[in-house]
Design an enzyme around this catalytic site. Structure first.
Site, PDB file in Angstrom:
ATOM      1  N   ASP A  29      20.522  12.192   6.197  1.00 50.07           N
ATOM      2  CA  ASP A  29      21.014  13.498   6.900  1.00 50.07           C
ATOM      3  C   ASP A  29      20.680  14.154   5.455  1.00 50.07           C
ATOM      4  O   ASP A  29      22.098  14.772   5.123  1.00 50.07           O
ATOM      5  CB  ASP A  29      21.659  13.634   8.077  1.00 50.07           C
ATOM      6  CG  ASP A  29      22.330  14.718   8.609  1.00 50.07           C
ATOM      7  OD1 ASP A  29      21.097  16.377   8.179  1.00 50.07           O
ATOM      8  OD2 ASP A  29      22.586  14.891   9.562  1.00 50.07           O
TER       9      ASP A  29
ATOM     10  N   SER B 250      -2.280  11.388   4.043  1.00 49.60           N
ATOM     11  CA  SER B 250      -2.296   9.832   2.298  1.00 49.60           C
ATOM     12  C   SER B 250      -3.782   9.559   2.743  1.00 49.60           C
ATOM     13  O   SER B 250      -4.793   8.262   2.513  1.00 49.60           O
ATOM     14  CB  SER B 250      -1.513   8.848   2.877  1.00 49.60           C
ATOM     15  OG  SER B 250      -1.256   7.926   3.824  1.00 49.60           O
ATOM     16  N   HIS B 251      -4.438  10.639   4.033  1.00 45.13           N
ATOM     17  CA  HIS B 251      -5.914   9.241   4.538  1.00 45.13           C
ATOM     18  C   HIS B 251      -6.918  10.229   3.812  1.00 45.13           C
ATOM     19  O   HIS B 251      -7.595  10.768   3.995  1.00 45.13           O
ATOM     20  CB  HIS B 251      -5.852   9.713   6.006  1.00 45.13           C
ATOM     21  CG  HIS B 251      -6.884   8.449   6.400  1.00 45.13           C
ATOM     22  ND1 HIS B 251      -7.836   7.986   6.570  1.00 45.13           N
ATOM     23  CD2 HIS B 251      -6.995   8.251   7.935  1.00 45.13           C
ATOM     24  CE1 HIS B 251      -8.246   7.723   7.035  1.00 45.13           C
ATOM     25  NE2 HIS B 251      -7.582   7.447   8.198  1.00 45.13           N
TER      26      HIS B 251
ATOM     27  N   HIS C 240      -5.416  -0.152  11.447  1.00 46.23           N
ATOM     28  CA  HIS C 240      -4.500  -2.443  11.885  1.00 46.23           C
ATOM     29  C   HIS C 240      -5.874  -2.296  12.608  1.00 46.23           C
ATOM     30  O   HIS C 240      -6.655  -2.512  13.527  1.00 46.23           O
ATOM     31  CB  HIS C 240      -3.327  -1.562  13.274  1.00 46.23           C
ATOM     32  CG  HIS C 240      -2.209  -0.764  12.561  1.00 46.23           C
ATOM     33  ND1 HIS C 240      -1.215  -1.633  11.443  1.00 46.23           N
ATOM     34  CD2 HIS C 240      -2.278   0.566  12.219  1.00 46.23           C
ATOM     35  CE1 HIS C 240      -0.831  -0.751  10.825  1.00 46.23           C
ATOM     36  NE2 HIS C 240      -0.944   0.460  11.131  1.00 46.23           N
TER      37      HIS C 240
ATOM     38  N   ASP D 181       5.384   4.672   5.320  1.00 40.21           N
ATOM     39  CA  ASP D 181       6.459   3.141   5.861  1.00 40.21           C
ATOM     40  C   ASP D 181       6.463   2.167   4.979  1.00 40.21           C
ATOM     41  O   ASP D 181       7.462   0.551   5.772  1.00 40.21           O
ATOM     42  CB  ASP D 181       5.194   3.344   7.438  1.00 40.21           C
ATOM     43  CG  ASP D 181       4.571   2.922   7.492  1.00 40.21           C
ATOM     44  OD1 ASP D 181       3.585   2.543   6.699  1.00 40.21           O
ATOM     45  OD2 ASP D 181       4.782   2.148   8.790  1.00 40.21           O
ATOM     46  N   HIS D 182       6.082   2.009   3.460  1.00 37.86           N
ATOM     47  CA  HIS D 182       6.349   0.786   3.478  1.00 37.86           C
ATOM     48  C   HIS D 182       6.793   1.416   1.876  1.00 37.86           C
ATOM     49  O   HIS D 182       7.096   0.079   0.871  1.00 37.86           O
ATOM     50  CB  HIS D 182       4.806   0.517   2.810  1.00 37.86           C
ATOM     51  CG  HIS D 182       4.659  -0.534   3.868  1.00 37.86           C
ATOM     52  ND1 HIS D 182       4.063  -2.116   4.580  1.00 37.86           N
ATOM     53  CD2 HIS D 182       4.086   0.324   5.474  1.00 37.86           C
ATOM     54  CE1 HIS D 182       3.669  -1.592   5.902  1.00 37.86           C
ATOM     55  NE2 HIS D 182       3.697  -0.471   6.045  1.00 37.86           N
TER      56      HIS D 182
ATOM     57  N   ASP E  41      -0.705  -4.328   5.796  1.00 37.30           N
ATOM     58  CA  ASP E  41      -1.446  -3.733   7.344  1.00 37.30           C
ATOM     59  C   ASP E  41      -2.713  -3.653   6.972  1.00 37.30           C
ATOM     60  O   ASP E  41      -3.441  -3.325   5.814  1.00 37.30           O
ATOM     61  CB  ASP E  41      -0.802  -1.950   7.087  1.00 37.30           C
ATOM     62  CG  ASP E  41       0.856  -1.693   7.441  1.00 37.30           C
ATOM     63  OD1 ASP E  41       1.543  -2.865   8.447  1.00 37.30           O
ATOM     64  OD2 ASP E  41       1.118  -0.594   7.700  1.00 37.30           O
TER      65      ASP E  41
ATOM     66  N   HIS F 292       1.229  -1.287   0.015  1.00 39.64           N
ATOM     67  CA  HIS F 292       0.311   0.493   0.143  1.00 39.64           C
ATOM     68  C   HIS F 292       1.155   1.356  -0.029  1.00 39.64           C
ATOM     69  O   HIS F 292       2.074   1.498  -0.471  1.00 39.64           O
ATOM     70  CB  HIS F 292      -1.012  -0.407   1.025  1.00 39.64           C
ATOM     71  CG  HIS F 292      -0.715   0.175   2.452  1.00 39.64           C
ATOM     72  ND1 HIS F 292       0.163  -1.157   3.522  1.00 39.64           N
ATOM     73  CD2 HIS F 292       0.040   0.914   3.504  1.00 39.64           C
ATOM     74  CE1 HIS F 292       1.027  -0.582   4.585  1.00 39.64           C
ATOM     75  NE2 HIS F 292       1.363   0.615   4.508  1.00 39.64           N
TER      76      HIS F 292
ATOM     77  N   HIS G  64       5.926  -6.083  11.511  1.00 37.94           N
ATOM     78  CA  HIS G  64       5.468  -4.512  11.511  1.00 37.94           C
ATOM     79  C   HIS G  64       4.539  -4.639  12.667  1.00 37.94           C
ATOM     80  O   HIS G  64       3.362  -4.327  13.582  1.00 37.94           O
ATOM     81  CB  HIS G  64       3.803  -4.959  10.844  1.00 37.94           C
ATOM     82  CG  HIS G  64       3.928  -3.038  10.527  1.00 37.94           C
ATOM     83  ND1 HIS G  64       2.963  -2.281  11.318  1.00 37.94           N
ATOM     84  CD2 HIS G  64       4.196  -2.062   9.715  1.00 37.94           C
ATOM     85  CE1 HIS G  64       2.863  -1.457  10.914  1.00 37.94           C
ATOM     86  NE2 HIS G  64       3.308  -0.850   9.760  1.00 37.94           N
TER      87      HIS G  64
ATOM     88  N   ASP H  20       0.267  -8.328  10.514  1.00 37.85           N
ATOM     89  CA  ASP H  20      -0.483  -7.172  11.394  1.00 37.85           C
ATOM     90  C   ASP H  20      -0.045  -7.264  12.479  1.00 37.85           C
ATOM     91  O   ASP H  20      -1.158  -7.861  12.399  1.00 37.85           O
ATOM     92  CB  ASP H  20      -0.553  -6.545  10.454  1.00 37.85           C
ATOM     93  CG  ASP H  20      -0.633  -4.728  11.068  1.00 37.85           C
ATOM     94  OD1 ASP H  20      -0.163  -4.765  11.307  1.00 37.85           O
ATOM     95  OD2 ASP H  20      -1.508  -4.330  10.216  1.00 37.85           O
TER      96      ASP H  20
END
Length: 561
Positions: free
Chosen positions: A452, A244-245, A379, A88-89, A174, A84, A401, A206
């Site tokens: 960084d 993204s929601h 989740h 974090d993916h 997820d 998705h 996860h 998950d």
């Protein structure tokens, strides 16, 4: 489960007809998800995400998975499957593609569209894209993939079944089991049951909400709370959520239309992502509701809605700048309503409460998860996980996860349903599936890779420790001039400090002891400037620790005259 499996050595050669699972991120943490599957000398990667830094990693922008374990075998990678579109993916994908640009990318329509926008930002040419949807089957080398619809806090999420000669793996990505999702797309439990009947040899699940009893609250439950916030507000409304929601933005748009308000997006990522979601049909924008952010000022406050980024208190986000009164054109007024429609990611609590306090100080009414149902998790909770284990009836389970406590709780749920073999691993810990049995066989090097600024992987843990010391304890510089011929200190020490309320005169008591220590070292035949610097560091370090109970960074400089 020990942390981080220090007793394990490098994994042995993979047995013929065995499947190897190498998690490079996402196990023992919430973020940085990346799992490598190896079969018959070929590799398949599922997800490639980032982790956002916490207070202990000052100056770091992002944390990537460590590609070192597969860097010399990137030519063996058949494809990268993205479950998705959350950062974090997918967030580390551009950094992987810098090392091999033609890796085939596999994912749903929205996921690949969000990723493609990211690749353009990184000025990477588009690699081979394979757009898939639930029910699709596609093969890459020895890996036969089948995709299953799952419900999450972003549309178009997929679970993936991976068939090889070693057996079938089912990776949930997820997911949750919202039975009345806003888009009508539920987690396909019939497909889970069908795969279970075929025989799932290894189930990667998950773990994020495994400690939470019952079932995760449905997204629809938020609608009445948003409606109430809109009905009660007599002035402007600002809603902050993840960029993204899509579902949350849809709820806000619908509420705005109902209450005769206009909506504008604030924040570059919000503008970009919602344009993609609208163009692909995942977001329905009623006609006449959207305006440019700068145009809102022409409307009465009771007709304004802003949808903003910054729900996690990010210092440069739109909401943080609004709270600090440094935003270019959004200036909060007393009586405005701010809705933080997101969860608190662990580690962000202080930043979020700092923003809430800043908004409250300006006279805003702040509605957040602590005082209203304005966010639900993406989740599966414990009840949903039990449901899945009973449907799938896997032979082996590998919780993924989540932090260690989440994975242990998830494993306990699997055992309660009769799963006999639950395997616990963390990043870098290698699991082999051989003859239908999964087991830990070793570990590979797997550290944090810090981004960084433009630097990737150059910042080390040692340098971060130095940054923490500088931030917490300050620093002291000491300059000493020595006459190498006469064998004694000829000038200094000159001492300067930053980061604490020290005056130069505070260091008078230690100046003579430094001179004595350096002269003593010179008398004993030490002429190497590095050794003399260490003498200076030890002498002033002991004194500062004893006299001031501080351990600052000490920068000694010894100059030969």
């Amino acid at each position: 489960m020990s942390h981080p499996h220090p007793e394990l050595s490098a994994p042995p050669k993979l047995p013929k007809n065995g499947l190897r699972v190498i998690p490079l991120g996402g196990l023992g943490e919430v973020g940085r998800n990346m799992t490598v599957f190896e079969y018959d000398g070929r590799l398949l990667i599922v997800d490639c995400g980032v982790l956002f830094p916490d207070d202990h990693q000052p100056g770091v922008d992002l944390i990537l998975p460590d590609f070192a374990a597969i860097r010399d075998r990137l030519d063996k990678v058949e494809a990268l499957v993205l479950t998705h579109g959350h950062e974090d993916h997918i967030g580390a994908t551009p950094y992987l593609l810098r090392e091999r640009q033609d890796i085939p990318l596999v994912g749903s329509e929205l996921t690949l569209a969000l990723l493609n926008s990211k690749l353009r930002e990184h000025r990477l040419r588009q690699t081979p894209f394979y757009t898939v949807k639930e029910g699709d089957k596609i093969s890459f080398g020895p890996f036969d993939l089948e995709f299953v619809a799952v419900n999450h806090s972003i549309p178009d999420a997929l679970a993936v079944a991976i068939r090889t000669g070693a057996g079938m793996v089912l990776h949930t990505g997820d997911f949750k089991m919202d039975q009345l999702p806003l888009d009508g797309r539920i987690t396909d439990l019939r497909a889970f049951a069908r795969l279970g009947e075929e025989g799932v040899d290894l189930f990667l699940t998950d773990s994020t909400n495994a400690e939470v009893p019952g079932f995760t609250t449905a997204e629809r439950k938020i609608t009445p709370v948003l409606e109430q916030a809109f009905a009660e507000s007599k002035q402007r409304i600002i809603v902050a959520c993840f960029a993204s929601h899509v579902h949350r933005v849809q709820q806000v748009l619908d509420a705005a239309v109902k209450h005769n308000r206009k909506v504008a997006y604030v924040g570059r990522s919000m503008v970009r992502n919602m344009a993609i979601a609208r163009d692909l049909g995942y977001l329905t924008v009623p006609p006449g509701v959207m305006v440019e952010a700068k145009e809102l000022a022409d409307l009465a406050p009771e007709r304004q809605v802003l949808i903003s980024t910054g729900s996690q208190g990010e210092p440069l986000s739109a909401l943080a700048r609004i709270a600090q009164r440094t935003h270019n054109f959004v200036h909060l007024e007393e009586g405005d309503t701010v809705v933080l429609a997101s969860s608190l990611i662990p580690g962000n609590e202080n930043a979020v409460y700092r923003v809430i306090n800043g908004l409250a100080r300006l006279g805003a009414r702040v509605v957040h998860k602590g005082n209203a149902l304005v966010h639900v998790s993406g989740h599966a909770s414990a009840g949903e996980l039990l449901y899945c284990y009973n449907i799938v009836k896997p032979r082996n389970v590998l919780p993924v996860h989540g932090e260690v406590r989440h994975m242990l709780a998830n494993g306990d749920l699997a055992k309660q349903t009769g799963v006999e073999n639950v395997v616990y691993a963390e990043d870098g810990v290698v699991v082999d599936l051989v003859d239908g049995v999964a087991s830990v066989v070793g570990k590979v090097e797997c550290g944090y890779v810090f981004v960084d600024g433009q630097s990737v992987g150059d910042v080390t843990e040692s340098e971060l420790k130095d940054r923490r010391i500088l931030g917490e304890e300050g620093f002291i510089s000491v300059i000493v001039v020595v006459d190498s011929v006469a064998g004694k200190v000829s000038a200094g020490p000159e001492i300067h400090a930053r980061g604490h309320a020290w005056a130069d005169s505070d260091f008078e008591p230690i100046k003579q002891p430094i001179v004595d220590a350096v002269n003593r070292s010179l008398t004993e035949g030490t002429t190497d400037t590095y050794q003399l610097q260490q003498t200076v560091r030890r002498t002033i370090g002991r004194w500062v620790s004893s006299a001031h109970k501080r351990r600052p960074m000490i920068i000694p400089v010894v100059v030969e005259a």
